[in-house]
Write a protein that holds these residues in place. Structure first.
Motif, mmCIF file in Angstrom:
data_model
loop_
_atom_site.group_PDB
_atom_site.id
_atom_site.type_symbol
_atom_site.label_atom_id
_atom_site.label_comp_id
_atom_site.label_asym_id
_atom_site.label_seq_id
_atom_site.Cartn_x
_atom_site.Cartn_y
_atom_site.Cartn_z
ATOM 1 N N ARG A 3 0.846 -1.187 0.000
ATOM 2 C CA ARG A 3 0.000 0.000 0.000
ATOM 3 C C ARG A 3 0.888 1.245 0.000
ATOM 4 N N LYS A 4 0.492 2.247 -0.815
ATOM 5 C CA LYS A 4 1.315 3.436 -0.984
ATOM 6 C C LYS A 4 0.513 4.683 -0.627
ATOM 7 N N PHE A 5 1.123 5.531 0.201
ATOM 8 C CA PHE A 5 0.488 6.758 0.660
ATOM 9 C C PHE A 5 1.389 7.938 0.286
ATOM 10 N N GLN A 6 0.795 9.136 0.135
ATOM 11 C CA GLN A 6 1.573 10.335 -0.189
ATOM 12 C C GLN A 6 1.053 11.522 0.616
ATOM 13 N N TYR A 7 1.976 12.415 0.919
ATOM 14 C CA TYR A 7 1.648 13.591 1.724
ATOM 15 C C TYR A 7 2.340 14.799 1.106
ATOM 16 N N VAL A 8 1.557 15.804 0.671
ATOM 17 C CA VAL A 8 2.070 17.029 0.059
ATOM 18 C C VAL A 8 2.287 18.063 1.163
ATOM 19 N N HIS A 9 3.527 18.592 1.246
ATOM 20 C CA HIS A 9 3.817 19.574 2.298
ATOM 21 C C HIS A 9 4.797 20.604 1.767
ATOM 22 N N THR A 10 5.163 21.571 2.604
ATOM 23 C CA THR A 10 5.988 22.706 2.156
ATOM 24 C C THR A 10 7.451 22.497 2.496
ATOM 25 N N CYS A 11 7.882 21.257 2.300
ATOM 26 C CA CYS A 11 9.304 20.912 2.426
ATOM 27 C C CYS A 11 9.870 21.189 3.819
ATOM 28 N N ASP A 12 9.247 20.577 4.806
ATOM 29 C CA ASP A 12 9.751 20.634 6.176
ATOM 30 C C ASP A 12 10.865 19.609 6.302
ATOM 31 N N SER A 13 12.114 20.078 6.389
ATOM 32 C CA SER A 13 13.264 19.161 6.408
ATOM 33 C C SER A 13 13.356 18.388 7.714
ATOM 34 N N THR A 14 12.592 18.839 8.744
ATOM 35 C CA THR A 14 12.606 18.126 10.028
ATOM 36 C C THR A 14 11.352 17.271 10.195
ATOM 37 N N LEU A 15 10.659 17.028 9.117
ATOM 38 C CA LEU A 15 9.407 16.273 9.169
ATOM 39 C C LEU A 15 9.613 14.923 9.873
ATOM 40 N N GLU A 75 3.799 0.728 2.724
ATOM 41 C CA GLU A 75 3.549 -0.320 3.709
ATOM 42 C C GLU A 75 3.519 -1.671 3.015
ATOM 43 N N ALA A 76 4.303 -2.606 3.515
ATOM 44 C CA ALA A 76 4.333 -3.975 2.988
ATOM 45 C C ALA A 76 3.763 -4.903 4.057
ATOM 46 N N TYR A 77 2.703 -5.646 3.709
ATOM 47 C CA TYR A 77 2.045 -6.563 4.641
ATOM 48 C C TYR A 77 2.258 -8.002 4.182
ATOM 49 N N ASN A 78 2.446 -8.895 5.123
ATOM 50 C CA ASN A 78 2.441 -10.337 4.846
ATOM 51 C C ASN A 78 1.167 -10.918 5.454
ATOM 52 N N LYS A 131 -4.154 -9.839 12.586
ATOM 53 C CA LYS A 131 -3.464 -8.726 11.951
ATOM 54 C C LYS A 131 -2.228 -9.229 11.209
ATOM 55 N N PRO A 132 -2.051 -8.805 9.970
ATOM 56 C CA PRO A 132 -0.860 -9.234 9.231
ATOM 57 C C PRO A 132 0.379 -8.507 9.743
ATOM 58 N N THR A 133 1.545 -9.118 9.583
ATOM 59 C CA THR A 133 2.790 -8.436 9.905
ATOM 60 C C THR A 133 3.028 -7.333 8.889
ATOM 61 N N LYS A 134 3.766 -6.292 9.310
ATOM 62 C CA LYS A 134 3.902 -5.104 8.458
ATOM 63 C C LYS A 134 5.296 -4.518 8.571
ATOM 64 N N ALA A 135 5.789 -3.965 7.469
ATOM 65 C CA ALA A 135 7.014 -3.162 7.455
ATOM 66 C C ALA A 135 6.721 -1.896 6.662
ATOM 67 N N THR A 136 7.403 -0.769 7.032
ATOM 68 C CA THR A 136 7.107 0.528 6.420
ATOM 69 C C THR A 136 8.397 1.208 5.978
ATOM 70 N N LEU A 137 8.351 1.828 4.785
ATOM 71 C CA LEU A 137 9.460 2.641 4.277
ATOM 72 C C LEU A 137 8.931 4.047 4.016
ATOM 73 N N TYR A 138 9.634 5.048 4.594
ATOM 74 C CA TYR A 138 9.279 6.464 4.361
ATOM 75 C C TYR A 138 10.404 7.125 3.560
ATOM 76 N N PHE A 139 10.045 8.027 2.645
ATOM 77 C CA PHE A 139 11.057 8.883 2.010
ATOM 78 C C PHE A 139 10.368 10.140 1.507
#
Length: 691
Positions: free
Chosen positions: A555-567, A601-604, A672-680
């Motif tokens: 599953r893929k999510f996106q968030y539009v913001h004003t470039c907060d480098s400390t997000l 988000e990657a679910y098994n 509940k399935p197991t989950k791993a998350t990658l943010y960038f």
């Protein structure tokens, strides 16, 4: 852990293209019917039993039928039910008559209904019910049941009619036996009947005298204790008036005893080559006549043509069931197989004695046999003979298994491809690498299994090697190798290798495509085995699923913001709008210079551990170029993305590649399935790269 590769792309409005990799192999990938139910309804006259069946009758006028056991129809006034028992040496037979619904009763004509007797001009020697007719409705139900499987049962219905006076019709009676496939007769002078012959209605205003409009209700074969229902209704009323109906001449029929003999194998045949394969001939006979012989087909452990079908027996007769081995070289001997049998009677309460002694071996005929004696009416006997290779048999090695759809019974569907609900997570048979009872084998042209020495060389086998899995309905997806002891001298292991056709609709393995088998001294039969706790200790099966049934859900999510480098990625809420938090909805009208943060988000949802999972995502270059931006990528757990990662650096376009990580299987006790998350994070560029 097993390893398999999956490629997946997701497009959600203005997003990067995402590629997901998992592990090691990128390839294209009744209620059972009652066996004793007659194929056709035995013919019989109305109110009678099929020929040779035994009748049990309750009423005042037993028919001239043989064999018959009868008793009178006794009934306590006002009692809604009664059980009639036929006491016999072969076991008691009980007949229940029950009125579970009784409305609008009138007690002015012989006492509180139901009551037994005759109503002048209406009924004779019957259980009578008298109803008022204040409204149209079902005013009573009648259920009957018998504690035996019955070939037929029924009764007579007296005085089903209507009436009219002074231009008004107080009632029109109707009986309905459609709920359990009953059948009715009708008298056209007084009744109408539907095309299914299961609903009879009185003709408006026509009233019959005693015996003039009697009809019959009957049901054919039913299992023991089945409740067979009749609904009696008043379908029309213009004024309240009492009306009577009576039930009499109850009966049921028991068929002569029947037997089915089945054949099973616990392991492979002693002789199982294309030129000489053991089959088993089973014969059922009495002292003078053979009633039925059948001979099995199949290879390895698989038995087809595995039963006699229903064979009718005579009462008070002894029958012998005999088995022998047949093959092309006439060297079969049943002594090479250990034998066990079980015999069960589906008829509860029968006193027929099932055989208990061991099967008897006849050395000169090379056969084994057992006997059935004193079977009686209504018996439905099933005997199963199960063989396994004897310790003294001339052993060959056998290796057998199945290629199967590891879907846990869940049909592959694009609409549930990303479903992480309990439909998948709580189904412990789904995607577990084990062939379960609610799963089926797979056949495809070119789907083959090879038996090798684990160095790529095929082992000489008396069965084809490689071999295409079975396409037969009873053994679909199965394979079996039969190998002489000489072919495996000096070997400590063998390997079974699955070769998949191309194209191949099952895009994902749930087991490895090479199963290594360690040979054990004095063990000659190798197949999938479990220990006493249900854990698989040896697996020679190959699991597959279609792409829509994959265990891994992205599953893929996106968030539009004003470039907060400390997000702080984990502190961003999940919302419907990508401008207020992580969202799966498209991000539209993003202004150059803004940033888009992504959460993958990657679910098994399956029940097999996934190893070497890696998420690869290339940032877009066209029509607008974007670059990676602070804050740095983050993984949860931390093994998803480490500080030493070699992805494209901040400020440049390129590809972000997660570190390889493991995604454990969903716990059997969890929904509940197991989950791993990658943010960038990325910065939406100002340079248009479109031509």
């Amino acid at each position: 852990m097993y390893k398999a590769y999956i490629n997946a792309r997701i497009a959600l409005g203005l997003t990067t293209s995402t590629m997901l990799f998992i592990g090691l192999s990128t390839h294209s990938q009744n209620v059972l019917a009652n066996p004793f139910l007659p194929a056709a309804t035995p013919s019989s006259a109305v109110g009678s039993c099929p020929a040779t069946h035994k009748m049990y009758y309750i009423g005042a006028n037993p028919p001239a039928y043989s064999p018959i056991n009868s008793q009178t129809l006794n009934w306590s006034t006002g009692n809604p039910s009664n059980t009639f028992t036929f006491v016999e040496p072969s076991g008691n037979k009980t007949f229940l008559i029950n009125f579970p619904l009784l409305l609008d009763l009138n007690s002015n004509y012989g006492g509180t209904p139901p009551f037994y007797g005759s109503i002048n001009g209406a009924t004779t020697s019957a259980i009578n019910l008298i109803h008022n007719s204040p409204t149209t409705r079902t005013n009573h139900n009648l259920d009957i049941s018998i504690n035996r499987p019955v070939s037929k049962m029924g009764y007579k219905i007296q005085d089903l009619d209507s009436t009219g006076s002074s231009g008004q019709v107080p009632y029109i009676e109707q009986v309905d036996v459609s709920a359990n496939k009953g059948q009715l007769t009708a008298n056209a002078n007084f009744h109408t009947i539907n095309t299914a012959n299961d609903i009879v209605r009185a003709r408006e205003g026509l009233n019959c005298g005693s015996g003039e409009c009697t009809i019959d209700a009957a049901w054919n074969y039913n299992i023991a204790d089945a409740l067979l229902n009749l609904k009696h209704s008043n379908t029309f009323t213009q004024r309240n008036s009492p009306h009577a109906i009576g039930y009499s001449d109850f009966y049921f029929c028991l068929a002569p005893p029947k037997i089915i003999v089945k054949k099973q194998l616990n392991d492979n045949r002693v002789n199982d080559s294309n030129v000489n394969r053991d089959q088993f001939a089973i014969n059922i006979s009495n002292s003078t006549t053979s009633l039925k012989t059948f001979e099995t087909t199949g290879t390895g452990q698989v038995v087809t043509n595995d039963n006699s079908g229903v064979v009718e027996l005579a009462t008070n007769t002894t029958y012998t069931v005999t088995e022998r081995v047949t093959n092309n070289q006439n060297n079969g001997d049943i002594i090479n197989y250990d034998a066990a049998y079980t015999c069960n009677n589906a008829t509860n309460g029968s006193t027929t004695i099932m055989p208990t002694t061991a099967m008897t071996y006849n050395a000169s005929a090379k056969t084994r046999s057992f006997t059935i004696a004193n079977a009686t009416y209504g018996d439905e006997i099933t005997c199963t003979i199960t063989n396994s290779q004897s310790a003294t048999a001339p052993f060959n090695y056998t290796f057998a298994g199945i290629v199967f759809n590891d879907n846990g019974g869940i049909t592959a569907n694009a609409s549930t491809k990303q479903d992480i609900s309990s439909t998948f997570t709580s189904n412990n048979n789904y995607y577990n690498g084990i062939f379960d009872s609610n799963e089926s084998g797979i056949f495809a042209s070119g789907l083959q299994i090879r038996l090798t020495d684990c160095s790529g060389n095929n082992i000489v086998s008396t069965s084809p090697n490689p071999q295409t899995v079975s396409s037969a309905a009873a053994s679909i997806g199965r394979y079996s190798f039969n190998v002489s002891q000489n072919a495996l001298v000096g070997r400590s292991k063998v390997c079974l290798i699955q070769t998949e056709p191309n194209p191949w609709e099952y895009s994902e393995d749930t087991t490895v495509n090479t199963q290594e088998v360690t040979l054990v001294a004095n063990v000659y039969n190798y197949k999938t085995e479990k220990n006493s706790s249900g854990t698989v200790t040896r697996n020679l099966d190959f699991g597959e699923v279609k792409a829509d049934n994959t265990a891994l859900v992205l599953r893929k999510f996106q968030y539009v913001h004003t470039c907060d480098s400390t997000l702080s990625y984990p502190n961003v809420a999940t919302t419907n709008q990508p401008t207020t938090g992580f969202s799966t909805n498209p991000a539209n009208d993003v202004k150059p210079g803004n940033c888009i943060a992504y959460k993958l988000e990657a679910y098994n949802r399956g029940h097999v551990d996934l190893s070497e999972v890696s998420i690869s995502d290339s940032i877009q270059r066209s029509p607008v170029e974007s670059v990676f931006n602070l804050p740095k990528p983050l993984g949860n757990p931390s093994s998803v993305f480490k500080s030493t990662n070699t992805s494209a650096p901040i400020g440049q376009n390129g590809t972000i590649i997660s570190d390889s990580f493991n995604l454990l299987k969903t716990s059997a006790s969890s929904t509940k399935p197991t989950k791993a998350t990658l943010y960038f994070n990325t910065k939406y560029g100002t340079r248009n790269t479109a031509p």
